[in-house]
Design a protein around this motif. Structure first.
Motif, short mmCIF file in Angstrom:
data_model
loop_
_atom_site.label_atom_id
_atom_site.label_comp_id
_atom_site.label_asym_id
_atom_site.label_seq_id
_atom_site.Cartn_x
_atom_site.Cartn_y
_atom_site.Cartn_z
N MET A 5 -7.55 14.88 -2.15
CA MET A 5 -8.76 14.23 -2.69
C MET A 5 -8.30 13.15 -3.68
N GLY A 6 -9.04 12.05 -3.71
CA GLY A 6 -8.65 10.95 -4.59
C GLY A 6 -7.70 9.97 -3.95
N PHE A 7 -7.46 10.13 -2.66
CA PHE A 7 -6.54 9.24 -1.96
C PHE A 7 -7.20 7.91 -1.59
N GLY A 8 -8.49 7.97 -1.30
CA GLY A 8 -9.16 6.84 -0.66
C GLY A 8 -9.20 5.56 -1.47
N LEU A 9 -9.63 5.65 -2.73
CA LEU A 9 -9.82 4.43 -3.52
C LEU A 9 -8.50 3.72 -3.79
N PRO A 10 -7.49 4.41 -4.31
CA PRO A 10 -6.23 3.69 -4.54
C PRO A 10 -5.55 3.22 -3.26
N SER A 11 -5.68 3.98 -2.17
CA SER A 11 -5.03 3.52 -0.93
C SER A 11 -5.74 2.29 -0.39
N ALA A 12 -7.06 2.20 -0.64
CA ALA A 12 -7.79 0.99 -0.25
C ALA A 12 -7.26 -0.20 -1.04
N MET A 13 -7.01 0.05 -2.33
CA MET A 13 -6.46 -1.00 -3.19
C MET A 13 -5.11 -1.49 -2.63
N GLY A 14 -4.28 -0.55 -2.23
CA GLY A 14 -2.98 -0.92 -1.67
C GLY A 14 -3.12 -1.68 -0.37
N ALA A 15 -4.05 -1.21 0.49
CA ALA A 15 -4.24 -1.89 1.77
C ALA A 15 -4.78 -3.30 1.56
N ALA A 16 -5.62 -3.45 0.51
CA ALA A 16 -6.26 -4.74 0.29
C ALA A 16 -5.30 -5.81 -0.22
N VAL A 17 -4.25 -5.40 -0.90
CA VAL A 17 -3.31 -6.42 -1.38
C VAL A 17 -2.25 -6.73 -0.32
N ALA A 18 -2.35 -6.05 0.82
CA ALA A 18 -1.33 -6.25 1.86
C ALA A 18 -1.55 -7.52 2.65
N GLY A 19 -2.68 -8.19 2.41
CA GLY A 19 -2.83 -9.52 2.98
C GLY A 19 -3.54 -9.58 4.33
N SER A 20 -4.24 -8.51 4.70
CA SER A 20 -4.99 -8.57 5.96
C SER A 20 -6.26 -9.40 5.76
N ASP A 21 -6.75 -10.00 6.84
CA ASP A 21 -8.00 -10.75 6.76
C ASP A 21 -9.21 -9.82 6.80
N LEU A 22 -8.98 -8.59 7.21
CA LEU A 22 -10.10 -7.66 7.36
C LEU A 22 -10.57 -7.16 6.00
N PRO A 23 -11.88 -6.91 5.86
CA PRO A 23 -12.33 -6.27 4.63
C PRO A 23 -11.78 -4.84 4.57
N VAL A 24 -11.53 -4.38 3.35
CA VAL A 24 -11.05 -3.00 3.19
C VAL A 24 -12.17 -2.19 2.55
N VAL A 25 -12.61 -1.18 3.28
CA VAL A 25 -13.66 -0.33 2.74
C VAL A 25 -13.11 1.07 2.54
N CYS A 26 -13.56 1.70 1.49
CA CYS A 26 -13.17 3.08 1.23
C CYS A 26 -14.42 3.93 1.42
N LEU A 27 -14.33 4.89 2.31
CA LEU A 27 -15.43 5.84 2.46
C LEU A 27 -15.04 7.07 1.65
N ALA A 28 -15.75 7.30 0.57
CA ALA A 28 -15.35 8.34 -0.36
C ALA A 28 -16.42 9.42 -0.46
N GLY A 29 -16.01 10.56 -0.97
CA GLY A 29 -16.97 11.59 -1.32
C GLY A 29 -17.22 11.51 -2.81
N ASP A 30 -18.36 12.01 -3.26
CA ASP A 30 -18.62 11.93 -4.70
C ASP A 30 -17.67 12.83 -5.48
N GLY A 31 -17.15 13.86 -4.83
CA GLY A 31 -16.16 14.70 -5.50
C GLY A 31 -14.81 14.02 -5.54
N SER A 32 -14.34 13.61 -4.36
CA SER A 32 -13.00 13.02 -4.25
C SER A 32 -12.84 11.77 -5.10
N VAL A 33 -13.83 10.89 -5.05
CA VAL A 33 -13.64 9.57 -5.63
C VAL A 33 -13.34 9.65 -7.13
#
Lengths: 185, 558
Positions: free
Chosen positions: B416-444
């Motif tokens: 739990m808690g993986f989604g938001l920071p991993s989205a951050m990492g994916a987003a700085v990787a330079g892809s043109d695609l939007p990076v979305v994090c689907l989170a739970g209210d507990g996990s996030v």
């Protein structure tokens, strides 16, 4: 979420029956490793993680300064050996592993026995030492220290025989082993 | 030059573009070198966030991620990301500071035995004992992290050694006699596998995260379509085979489709590629795929026959092996008609048991619909990260992934808690695609602090919180298996995620109506910078279908 998910109580028998596949024989595992700090901890950790009990463990140099040999023995009747060998291979500092077959292996260990031996008992003890081709390496007034080398069976047989005389203490190195014939272990 | 400057040179030589970290006493010298190093450094708010960000970066790009932390608590905060990277085979190099060598083992301030603590959860680790070792250790760490079965590698550097003055020589070779991963794949075994496939009447291809790691999605598609092989993927493999393809069965396992699980159950031959027969896949192991023989393709020999005995093991790189297996199979010119009956059976399951949920259309947002709305709003053109729990399973079920490296989540460790920071990492990787994090209210809430990082750095992740006010998956298990005794799962409506987002300098939005959801999501995706979208979904909803724990696949419920 970890199992079991049901509220059913687990019986102790069921828990104990859930072990792995066992080979039923003693295993001598010979491992060549890079001579680097922490390697032994990594190996020991792998066994510990699976709840394996290492019977004996011997570490020493080889003909190559950069390489050490770890020899350990395990009871296969208690532990499934296959997975752990594969996992050992994954350790970056492990170079080679052999699960040695007993009939193709020369295995020896050294043991030191301190036995109380005064008066008439001393002669009997010394006779046993001779039969086992051991050596007396220290003699005191009331005790002797005996050095025995051989297979673990031989060491254990000697132990059984001298115990009645009064075994003060015993130290064993654990077996080291090498394969028969010309090929490398 | 200073050892830390040699460290920077070594990182540059490895092609490192970005690192995630947080400074402290023991890595002050390293941070001095980062001051003008010319490598992007992202200052995270918690080392765990940095570790998961490095994982997200690695998963999105296939390159090695890098995370930095100081000694003691900095390093122990990395333990979860390290273990996560180990379980999911993610190539990450962790650089940790360590106390001065004279303090080692003395319980010095901020001292922790980082190497000892992490030993069972790393692919390898280096404790630097001489400053001259640093460039080689870095080079070997990257080599070990990215080759073979990828994984986490730690380089622990005592503070005094990093201040040493050393000559820097670029290192181009590795000296690792004990590390020689098998990549080739035995030709005889490949031929044997091709023959077995040609003779099978009920084959299934079961692909896992290893296919993604090996960049073998194209080879997998070629292989699967060399005949009409039905294909299923694990949670980690989603995207390795295009969902929506005619031969796609959906995900398998605990919350997989019935078609995929029943096909595994009745298969006469299962070809596993880069998958490890996890307990979430097999259910009750003794009744798993009882009629099947197994081909097992994996780069890690220790996976072969670990859980399920392999009849035809092939150790090596999935990309190389799949290409050769396809060629061998084509050469056999197998009778295409032999799979007709099998497909008839599969189609009947697909028709009879599609994924479904009740959508009352009364304005209430069903969590499954939320995932579908996200798919509609993005057109599927997004990198999706997730946390762990119900929302993760619904994402896997209702968001069809057509490409690899677009689905980033924590499978093995279930962090739990993986989604938001991993989205951050994916987003700085330079892809043109939007990076979305689907989170739970507990996990996030477990790594929410990285919103500050995203706001400061302008990292435009969109965090869609599936908010049911529960630790939903635990609640589901308590409902199904523990007589609805909801023990410690109700999180109420705390915190106010919209206000929290704003406090962090991000944009906050709330969605409470089904009717406008897709439009709301589209708007959210248009907002620049990081955005948090708090979506109030049905509170009590269960993930179905489901293989109840310890049960065989054919007894799926729901």
């Amino acid at each position: 979420m970890g199992e079991p998910a049901t509220k059913e109580l687990l019986s102790l028998e069921d828990l104990e029956a859930a072990g792995g596949i066992h080979t039923g024989r003693k295993h001598i595992v010979s491992i060549l490793v890079e001579n680097k700090p922490g390697v032994l901890t990594r190996i020991a950790g792998l066994f510990a993680r699976r709840g394996f009990n290492i019977n004996t463990l011997a570490v020493g140099p080889t003909d190559d300064d950069a390489v050490s040999r770890v020899t350990l023995t395990l009871d296969g009747a208690l532990h499934p050996i296959d997975q752990v060998t594969k996992q050992l291979h994954k350790l970056v500092n492990v170079i080679k592993i052999r699960d040695l077959q007993p009939d193709e292996t020369i295995a020896r260990e050294l043991a030191l026995f301190k036995v109380s031996a005064d008066g008439g008992a001393r002669a009997e003890v010394l006779q046993l030492v001779e039969i086992f081709r051991g050596k007396v390496v220290d003699v005191g007034k009331r005790s002797v220290v005996i050095e025995i080398t051989g297979t673990d069976d031989k060491v254990e047989a000697f132990e059984r025989l001298v115990r009645p005389f009064g075994l003060v203490e015993m130290a064993r190195t654990g077996e080291i082993a090498i394969s028969r014939g010309r090929g490398e272990t | 030059m200073r050892a830390v400057d040699a460290l920077i040179e070594s990182l540059k030589a490895e092609g490192v573009e970005v690192v995630f970290g947080l400074p402290g006493g023991a890595n002050l010298p390293t941070y001095d070198a980062f001051y003008d190093a010319g490598i992007r450094h992202i200052l995270v708010r918690h080392e765990a966030g940095g570790g998961h960000a490095a994982e997200g970066y690695a998963k999105a790009t296939g390159k090695v991620g890098v995370a930095l932390a100081t000694s003691g608590p900095g390093a122990t905060n990395l333990v979860t990301p390290i273990c996560d990277a180990m379980m999911d085979s993610v190539p990450v190099v962790f650089l940790t500071g360590q106390v001065r060598t004279e303090l080692l083992g003395t319980d010095g301030f901020q001292e922790a035995d980082t190497i000892g603590i992490t030993m069972p959860i790393v692919k390898h680790s280096f404790l630097i004992q001489h400053p001259l070792e640093i460039p080689r250790a870095i080079h070997e760490a990257f080599h070990i992290a990215r080759t073979g079965r990828p994984g986490p590698v730690i380089v622990d550097i005592p503070q005094d050694l990093s201040r040493a003055d050393i000559p820097y020589e670029p290192v181009t070779d590795v000296s690792l006699p004990g590390y020689q991963p098998t990549t080739e794949g035995n030709q005889k075994q490949i031929r044997l596998a091709a023959k077995a496939l040609a003779n099978s009447h009920r084959p299934v291809v079961y692909a896992g995260g290893g296919v993604v790691n090996a960049n073998a999605a194209e080879e997998l598609r070629e292989f699967v379509t060399a005949d009409r092989f039905p294909c299923t993927c694990t949670l980690m493999g989603l995207g390795a085979f295009p969902a929506g393809h005619d031969q796609w069965l959906g995900m398998l396992g605990m919350h997989g489709t019935r078609a995929a699980n029943y096909a595994m159950d009745e298969a006469d031959l299962i070809c596993a590629v880069g998958a490890r027969f996890d307990d979430r896949i097999t259910g009750k192991l003794s009744e798993f795929a009882p009629r099947a023989k197994f081909i097992h393709i994996d780069i890690d020999p220790a996976e072969i026959s670990k859980n399920v005995p392999a009849h035809i093991p092939i150790v090596g790189d999935a990309r190389n092996i799949l290409a050769r297996l396809t060629a061998e199979y084509r050469a056999l010119d197998a009778d295409a008609g032999r799979l007709e009956g099998w497909w008839g059976r599969i189609r009947s399951w697909q028709e009879q048991y599609p994924l479904h949920y009740d959508d009352p259309q009364n304005g209430e947002i069903k969590p499954q619909y939320m995932v579908e709305a996200l798919y509609q709003a993005t057109g599927g053109e997004a990198i999706v990260t997730s946390d762990v729990g119900q929302h993760q399973m619904w994402a896997a079920q209702y968001f069809p992934f057509s490409e690899p490296r677009r689905w980033i989540n924590s499978g093995g460790l279930g962090t739990m808690g993986f989604g938001l920071p991993s989205a951050m990492g994916a987003a700085v990787a330079g892809s043109d695609l939007p990076v979305v994090c689907l989170a739970g209210d507990g996990s996030v809430q477990m790594n929410m602090q990285e919103l500050a990082t995203c706001a400061q750095e302008g990292i435009p992740i969109k965090v869609f919180i599936m908010n049911n006010g529960y630790l939903g998956m635990v609640r589901q298990w308590q409902e199904l298996f523990w007589d609805r005794r909801y023990s410690q799962v109700d999180m109420g409506s705390f915190p106010d995620f919209v206000k929290l987002a704003e406090a962090y300098g991000a944009t906050g939005m709330r969605c409470e109506s089904r009717d406008t959801l897709v439009d709301d999501f589209r708007k959210a995706l248009e907002v620049p910078g990081p955005v948090v979208i708090d979506v109030r979904v049905t509170r009590e909803e269960n993930v179905y279908p489901m293989i109840a724990p310890g049960q065989p696949a054919r007894d799926m419920v729901g």
